[in-house]
Write a protein that holds these residues in place. Structure first.
Motif, PDB file in Angstrom:
ATOM      1  N   PHE A   1       0.817  -0.146   5.984  1.00 48.35           N
ATOM      2  CA  PHE A   1       2.430  -0.203   4.962  1.00 48.35           C
ATOM      3  C   PHE A   1       2.838   1.105   5.426  1.00 48.35           C
ATOM      4  O   PHE A   1       4.342   0.432   5.471  1.00 48.35           O
ATOM      5  CB  PHE A   1       2.234  -0.661   3.952  1.00 48.35           C
ATOM      6  CG  PHE A   1       1.588   0.597   3.015  1.00 48.35           C
ATOM      7  CD1 PHE A   1       2.023   1.442   2.706  1.00 48.35           C
ATOM      8  CD2 PHE A   1       0.058   0.284   3.470  1.00 48.35           C
ATOM      9  CE1 PHE A   1       1.368   2.653   2.311  1.00 48.35           C
ATOM     10  CE2 PHE A   1      -0.389   1.496   2.353  1.00 48.35           C
ATOM     11  CZ  PHE A   1      -0.242   2.179   2.392  1.00 48.35           C
ATOM     12  N   THR A   2       3.022   1.996   6.639  1.00 48.55           N
ATOM     13  CA  THR A   2       3.413   2.762   7.006  1.00 48.55           C
ATOM     14  C   THR A   2       3.655   2.731   8.301  1.00 48.55           C
ATOM     15  O   THR A   2       3.051   1.958   9.332  1.00 48.55           O
ATOM     16  CB  THR A   2       1.752   4.180   7.143  1.00 48.55           C
ATOM     17  OG1 THR A   2       1.002   4.567   7.656  1.00 48.55           O
ATOM     18  CG2 THR A   2       1.833   4.689   5.830  1.00 48.55           C
ATOM     19  N   PRO A   3       5.226   3.326   8.774  1.00 50.77           N
ATOM     20  CA  PRO A   3       5.055   4.588   8.135  1.00 50.77           C
ATOM     21  C   PRO A   3       6.426   3.505   6.961  1.00 50.77           C
ATOM     22  O   PRO A   3       6.859   1.976   6.774  1.00 50.77           O
ATOM     23  CB  PRO A   3       6.598   5.119   9.068  1.00 50.77           C
ATOM     24  CG  PRO A   3       6.771   3.372  10.255  1.00 50.77           C
ATOM     25  CD  PRO A   3       5.278   3.324  10.440  1.00 50.77           C
ATOM     26  N   THR A   4       6.727   4.732   5.517  1.00 53.60           N
ATOM     27  CA  THR A   4       7.175   4.139   4.834  1.00 53.60           C
ATOM     28  C   THR A   4       7.622   4.975   3.943  1.00 53.60           C
ATOM     29  O   THR A   4       7.266   6.701   4.141  1.00 53.60           O
ATOM     30  CB  THR A   4       6.321   3.091   3.695  1.00 53.60           C
ATOM     31  OG1 THR A   4       6.498   2.352   2.672  1.00 53.60           O
ATOM     32  CG2 THR A   4       5.167   3.492   3.193  1.00 53.60           C
ATOM     33  N   VAL A   5       8.444   5.151   2.752  1.00 57.63           N
ATOM     34  CA  VAL A   5       8.848   5.644   1.256  1.00 57.63           C
ATOM     35  C   VAL A   5       8.774   5.555   0.346  1.00 57.63           C
ATOM     36  O   VAL A   5       8.594   4.270   0.053  1.00 57.63           O
ATOM     37  CB  VAL A   5      10.465   5.597   1.567  1.00 57.63           C
ATOM     38  CG1 VAL A   5      10.652   7.048   0.099  1.00 57.63           C
ATOM     39  CG2 VAL A   5      10.677   6.425   2.596  1.00 57.63           C
ATOM     40  N   GLU A   6       7.245   6.397  -0.536  1.00 52.47           N
ATOM     41  CA  GLU A   6       7.221   5.743  -1.481  1.00 52.47           C
ATOM     42  C   GLU A   6       7.719   6.660  -3.074  1.00 52.47           C
ATOM     43  O   GLU A   6       7.748   7.375  -2.937  1.00 52.47           O
ATOM     44  CB  GLU A   6       5.140   6.214  -1.458  1.00 52.47           C
ATOM     45  CG  GLU A   6       4.832   7.645  -1.831  1.00 52.47           C
ATOM     46  CD  GLU A   6       3.355   8.189  -2.180  1.00 52.47           C
ATOM     47  OE1 GLU A   6       2.923   7.904  -3.094  1.00 52.47           O
ATOM     48  OE2 GLU A   6       2.886   8.669  -1.218  1.00 52.47           O
ATOM     49  N   ILE A   7       7.594   6.232  -4.211  1.00 53.67           N
ATOM     50  CA  ILE A   7       7.608   6.444  -5.241  1.00 53.67           C
ATOM     51  C   ILE A   7       6.631   7.115  -5.701  1.00 53.67           C
ATOM     52  O   ILE A   7       5.534   6.315  -5.930  1.00 53.67           O
ATOM     53  CB  ILE A   7       9.003   5.517  -6.409  1.00 53.67           C
ATOM     54  CG1 ILE A   7       8.999   6.269  -7.929  1.00 53.67           C
ATOM     55  CG2 ILE A   7       7.780   4.494  -6.845  1.00 53.67           C
ATOM     56  CD1 ILE A   7      11.070   5.837  -7.580  1.00 53.67           C
ATOM     57  N   ALA A   8       6.586   8.110  -6.317  1.00 54.37           N
ATOM     58  CA  ALA A   8       5.626   8.560  -6.577  1.00 54.37           C
ATOM     59  C   ALA A   8       5.434   9.764  -8.198  1.00 54.37           C
ATOM     60  O   ALA A   8       6.904   9.990  -8.260  1.00 54.37           O
ATOM     61  CB  ALA A   8       4.715   9.234  -6.230  1.00 54.37           C
ATOM     62  N   TRP A   9       4.840   9.968  -9.401  1.00 48.41           N
ATOM     63  CA  TRP A   9       5.000  10.402 -10.133  1.00 48.41           C
ATOM     64  C   TRP A   9       3.470  11.448 -10.608  1.00 48.41           C
ATOM     65  O   TRP A   9       3.043  10.688 -10.602  1.00 48.41           O
ATOM     66  CB  TRP A   9       5.683   9.736 -11.077  1.00 48.41           C
ATOM     67  CG  TRP A   9       5.419   9.121 -11.704  1.00 48.41           C
ATOM     68  CD1 TRP A   9       4.201   8.645 -12.448  1.00 48.41           C
ATOM     69  CD2 TRP A   9       5.250   7.157 -11.229  1.00 48.41           C
ATOM     70  NE1 TRP A   9       3.350   7.616 -11.863  1.00 48.41           N
ATOM     71  CE2 TRP A   9       3.641   6.312 -11.747  1.00 48.41           C
ATOM     72  CE3 TRP A   9       6.102   6.689 -10.363  1.00 48.41           C
ATOM     73  CZ2 TRP A   9       3.795   5.426 -11.355  1.00 48.41           C
ATOM     74  CZ3 TRP A   9       5.900   5.328  -9.878  1.00 48.41           C
ATOM     75  CH2 TRP A   9       5.237   4.257 -10.745  1.00 48.41           C
TER      76      TRP A   9
ATOM     77  N   ASN B   1      -6.554   3.722 -12.479  1.00 44.74           N
ATOM     78  CA  ASN B   1      -5.433   3.720 -12.382  1.00 44.74           C
ATOM     79  C   ASN B   1      -4.190   2.749 -13.433  1.00 44.74           C
ATOM     80  O   ASN B   1      -3.407   2.556 -13.038  1.00 44.74           O
ATOM     81  CB  ASN B   1      -4.343   5.056 -11.926  1.00 44.74           C
ATOM     82  CG  ASN B   1      -3.373   5.542 -12.329  1.00 44.74           C
ATOM     83  OD1 ASN B   1      -3.484   5.239 -14.020  1.00 44.74           O
ATOM     84  ND2 ASN B   1      -2.626   6.913 -12.086  1.00 44.74           N
ATOM     85  N   ASP B   2      -4.572   1.903 -14.611  1.00 47.03           N
ATOM     86  CA  ASP B   2      -4.044   1.128 -15.090  1.00 47.03           C
ATOM     87  C   ASP B   2      -2.347   1.844 -16.018  1.00 47.03           C
ATOM     88  O   ASP B   2      -1.816   1.282 -15.661  1.00 47.03           O
ATOM     89  CB  ASP B   2      -4.794   0.466 -16.702  1.00 47.03           C
ATOM     90  CG  ASP B   2      -5.594   0.070 -16.200  1.00 47.03           C
ATOM     91  OD1 ASP B   2      -5.795  -0.674 -14.912  1.00 47.03           O
ATOM     92  OD2 ASP B   2      -6.545  -0.025 -16.982  1.00 47.03           O
ATOM     93  N   ARG B   3      -2.615   3.030 -15.936  1.00 43.24           N
ATOM     94  CA  ARG B   3      -1.380   3.842 -16.654  1.00 43.24           C
ATOM     95  C   ARG B   3      -0.060   3.675 -15.393  1.00 43.24           C
ATOM     96  O   ARG B   3       1.240   2.391 -16.106  1.00 43.24           O
ATOM     97  CB  ARG B   3      -1.270   5.222 -17.090  1.00 43.24           C
ATOM     98  CG  ARG B   3      -2.494   5.050 -17.896  1.00 43.24           C
ATOM     99  CD  ARG B   3      -2.498   6.640 -19.082  1.00 43.24           C
ATOM    100  NE  ARG B   3      -1.349   6.787 -19.322  1.00 43.24           N
ATOM    101  CZ  ARG B   3      -1.374   7.188 -20.788  1.00 43.24           C
ATOM    102  NH1 ARG B   3      -1.740   6.115 -21.301  1.00 43.24           N
ATOM    103  NH2 ARG B   3       0.447   7.360 -21.018  1.00 43.24           N
ATOM    104  N   SER B   4      -0.679   4.156 -14.041  1.00 40.51           N
ATOM    105  CA  SER B   4       0.792   3.891 -13.442  1.00 40.51           C
ATOM    106  C   SER B   4       0.777   2.150 -12.783  1.00 40.51           C
ATOM    107  O   SER B   4       2.333   1.972 -12.496  1.00 40.51           O
ATOM    108  CB  SER B   4       0.116   4.759 -12.459  1.00 40.51           C
ATOM    109  OG  SER B   4       0.130   5.949 -12.196  1.00 40.51           O
ATOM    110  N   GLN B   5       0.374   1.832 -12.631  1.00 39.67           N
ATOM    111  CA  GLN B   5      -0.048   0.378 -12.147  1.00 39.67           C
ATOM    112  C   GLN B   5       1.450  -0.128 -13.231  1.00 39.67           C
ATOM    113  O   GLN B   5       1.664  -0.690 -13.152  1.00 39.67           O
ATOM    114  CB  GLN B   5      -0.913  -0.222 -11.818  1.00 39.67           C
ATOM    115  CG  GLN B   5      -1.804   0.139 -11.126  1.00 39.67           C
ATOM    116  CD  GLN B   5      -2.992  -0.806 -11.276  1.00 39.67           C
ATOM    117  OE1 GLN B   5      -2.885  -2.563 -10.487  1.00 39.67           O
ATOM    118  NE2 GLN B   5      -4.178  -0.718 -10.864  1.00 39.67           N
ATOM    119  N   ALA B   6       0.821  -0.270 -14.766  1.00 38.40           N
ATOM    120  CA  ALA B   6       2.339   0.148 -15.742  1.00 38.40           C
ATOM    121  C   ALA B   6       3.078   0.043 -15.849  1.00 38.40           C
ATOM    122  O   ALA B   6       4.333  -0.434 -15.900  1.00 38.40           O
ATOM    123  CB  ALA B   6       1.729  -0.040 -16.925  1.00 38.40           C
TER     124      ALA B   6
END
Length: 184
Positions: free
Chosen positions: A91-99, A139-144
């Motif tokens: 799926f790259t190149p791409t832009v991801e959203i992260a926290w 990582n269920d919290r991030s998936q939520a």
């Protein structure tokens, strides 16, 4: 540090990094709870180097991982923003959203609130056609958060993270996607 785009939400300021962010960011990155779904905690030097890479990313792309500050208290909470992954995958190149937020900031909706604003910036200002997010399967919290943002997952997109060795418990990752028409 540098000036650049600042984003606001009802409770949060997403801004470029300051030298005063280095100590609380290092504490966040050294917290085993915060880093549970990452291969390791970070040393102060590694944390500082990450801030330097984030700032260089802003200079190169006009967006990046904003430092998140609570507008009421002024407290540094962590980061949220847009990033270009440096590894090769289907799926790259791409832009991801992260926290990544300090443990004390969990459970207040800050990740979702900040990420919504970063998505809006990515689609309306940066003109991105798609933004992805990914995390280790457990990582269920991030998936939520990804689901609350309206992101969707096709299990056929899940992948083995190329920087983690075969057999590593965090190697398998889920991939979520969103396009401007699906953003809230």
């Amino acid at each position: 540090m540098n000036s650049g785009p600042e984003l606001t939400t009802p409770r949060l300021l997403l801004r470029r990094w300051r030298d005063t962010d280095r100590a609380p960011f290092a504490a966040l990155n050294a917290d085993p709870q915060v880093m549970h779904h990452f291969p390791a905690t970070l040393s102060r030097a590694e944390s500082d180097a990450l801030i330097d890479r984030i700032e260089a990313h802003f200079d190169r792309h006009g967006f990046g991982l904003w430092a998140v500050q609570h507008t009421g208290t002024g407290a540094f909470l962590g980061f949220t923003g847009l990033w270009t992954p440096a590894f090769d995958a289907h799926f790259t190149p791409t832009v991801e959203i992260a926290w990544r937020l300090a443990h004390h900031a969990w459970g207040h909706g800050y990740a979702t609130e900040a990420a919504r604003r970063a998505l809006e910036y990515g689609f309306t200002t940066a003109g991105l056609p798609e933004i992805v997010s990914f995390t280790a399967v457990p990582n269920d919290r991030s998936q939520a958060v990804m689901r609350r943002l309206g992101m969707t997952r096709d299990p056929r997109d899940d992948f083995d993270h190329p920087v983690l060795p075969a057999g590593h418990p965090l190697r398998r990752h889920v991939l979520y996607r969103i396009t401007p028409d699906r953003a809230a």
